[in-house]
Design an enzyme around this catalytic site. Structure first.
Site, PDB file in Angstrom:
ATOM      1  CE  LYS A  44      -3.944  -2.410   2.025  1.00 47.27           C
ATOM      2  NZ  LYS A  44      -3.408  -3.750   2.256  1.00 47.27           N
TER       3      LYS A  44
HETATM    4  O1  LIG Z   1      -4.869  -4.634  -0.157  1.00 48.01           O
HETATM    5  C1  LIG Z   1      -5.356  -5.614   0.630  1.00 48.01           C
HETATM    6  O2  LIG Z   1      -4.991  -6.875   0.275  1.00 48.01           O
HETATM    7  C2  LIG Z   1      -6.465  -5.506   1.342  1.00 48.01           C
HETATM    8  C3  LIG Z   1      -7.340  -4.382   1.141  1.00 48.01           C
HETATM    9  C4  LIG Z   1      -8.485  -4.393   1.881  1.00 48.01           C
HETATM   10  O3  LIG Z   1      -9.624  -3.536   1.603  1.00 48.01           O
HETATM   11  N1  LIG Z   1      -8.858  -5.345   2.850  1.00 48.01           N
HETATM   12  C5  LIG Z   1      -7.879  -6.281   3.170  1.00 48.01           C
HETATM   13  O4  LIG Z   1      -8.264  -6.956   4.197  1.00 48.01           O
HETATM   14  N2  LIG Z   1      -6.713  -6.381   2.477  1.00 48.01           N
HETATM   15  C6  LIG Z   1      -5.391  -7.316   2.966  1.00 48.01           C
HETATM   16  O5  LIG Z   1      -6.013  -8.759   2.974  1.00 48.01           O
HETATM   17  C7  LIG Z   1      -5.660  -9.489   3.935  1.00 48.01           C
HETATM   18  C8  LIG Z   1      -6.945 -10.026   4.439  1.00 48.01           C
HETATM   19  O6  LIG Z   1      -6.584 -10.975   5.522  1.00 48.01           O
HETATM   20  P1  LIG Z   1      -7.943 -11.998   6.010  1.00 48.01           P
HETATM   21  O7  LIG Z   1      -8.759 -11.121   6.741  1.00 48.01           O
HETATM   22  O8  LIG Z   1      -6.873 -12.589   7.151  1.00 48.01           O
HETATM   23  O9  LIG Z   1      -8.066 -12.673   5.063  1.00 48.01           O
HETATM   24  C9  LIG Z   1      -4.784  -8.599   4.880  1.00 48.01           C
HETATM   25  O10 LIG Z   1      -3.314  -8.707   4.279  1.00 48.01           O
HETATM   26  C10 LIG Z   1      -5.231  -7.108   4.715  1.00 48.01           C
HETATM   27  O11 LIG Z   1      -4.457  -6.229   4.800  1.00 48.01           O
END
Ligand SMILES: O=C(O)c1cc(=O)[nH]c(=O)n1[C@@H]1O[C@H](COP(=O)(O)O)[C@@H](O)[C@H]1O
Length: 271
Positions: free
Chosen positions: A93
């Site tokens: 990001k």
């Molecule tokens: O850019 C991202 O990957 C991201 C954007 C977003 O809107 N929401 C989001 O959860 N993420 C990322 O996606 C992953 C989600 O993880 P889990 O919720 O464990 O599946 C994490 O690494 C977050 O930082």
């Protein structure tokens, strides 16, 4: 990686699964702590167990940066270990004035050989375009994120009647093209995917938020798929921490297969 290669991989694996390598030293089994690099040992076993069922891996850089230089070593080793045909996402990001963005781009594309990096759009065009200058590399721009704070700015109504995230999509889609620019849309925002597809019918979307955050894979697939699939759906914790014991890799494999099997169904239903 070229778009055609990504699409080919999705079709041959019948999967659009991205596995998030959000590896936290506190959450990995005690038996791995004896290794010199427990984070890499964990990732290696996860990759061995799941690479047949996913098309992308997304290490979230925060988990590695938090550990200082050791964390960067684990990240580099992990990236090297990922099979070459699999798409890689540095979830960092980033985004800054052009001169600085160029250095961030070099860090992830030249110094490390990531296929893509997540970028925040807040600082505008000149903060994003330096990332787009690398051949066969991708920018994944935040559009509508999965968290509750997405309402604070992204869902703000502008004078022209559009939401800010819609303006981000419209304007930024002219900075790159559907072969070097993707967008992040959270799975928790799946109801808005139909409207999003009206603005960007061809671009790939990285969709995090199934699993631990509760987004629906079916709703995402139904509303978000395009003619090339156009989706990379990410799950991190629900896969890599499916078990806290020594069977973590077999449980991760089971979770990955479950999602892949569901994806197979949606590919035949909605593509
Ligand atoms: O850019 C991202 O990957 C991201 C954007 C977003 O809107 N929401 C989001 O959860 N993420 C990322 O996606 C992953 C989600 O993880 P889990 O919720 O464990 O599946 C994490 O690494 C977050 O930082």
């Amino acid at each position: 990686m070229k778009r055609e290669e990504l699409v080919k991989q999705i079709k041959s694996k019948e999967s659009y699964l991205c596995i998030g390598l959000d590896t936290d030293l506190k959450k990995i089994p005690a038996s791995l702590q004896k290794f010199e690099d427990p984070i890499f040992e964990f990732n290696k076993r996860i990759i061995d167990a799941t690479h047949e069922y996913c098309v992308a891996y997304k290490p979230n850089i925060a988990f590695y940066e938090a550990m200082g230089s050791k964390g960067w070593d684990s990240l580099e080793k992990t990236l090297e270990y990922i099979p070459k045909e699999i798409f890689t996402i540095a979830d960092a990001k980033r985004g800054d004035i052009g001169n600085t963005s160029g250095l961030y781009a070099r860090a992830f594309f030249d110094n490390m050989n990531f296929g893509s990096v997540t970028v925040a759009p807040y600082m505008g065009e000149d903060s994003v375009t330096p990332f787009l200058e690398f051949k066969d590399k991708w920018v994944i721009l935040l559009a509508l994120t999965s968290n509750s704070g997405s309402k604070d700015f992204q869902m703000m109504k502008l004078e022209n009647g559009q939401y800010l995230y819609q303006e981000v999509l419209e304007k930024s889609s002219k900075w790159g093209n559907a072969s070097n620019l993707m967008y992040v849309v959270g799975a928790t925002q799946a109801t808005l995917l139909k409207d999003i597809r009206k603005i960007i019918p061809d671009h790939f979307l990285l969709v995090p938020g199934v699993g631990a955050q509760g987004g629906s894979l079916e709703e995402v697939s139904q509303n978000g798929m395009n003619k090339d699939c156009g989706l990379l759906v990410n799950a991190s914790r629900s896969i890599i921490y499916a078990s806290s014991g020594d069977d973590f890799n077999t449980k991760a494999k089971e979770e990955a297969i479950k999602l892949r099997d569901e994806m197979k169904v949606y590919l035949s239903k909605y593509l």
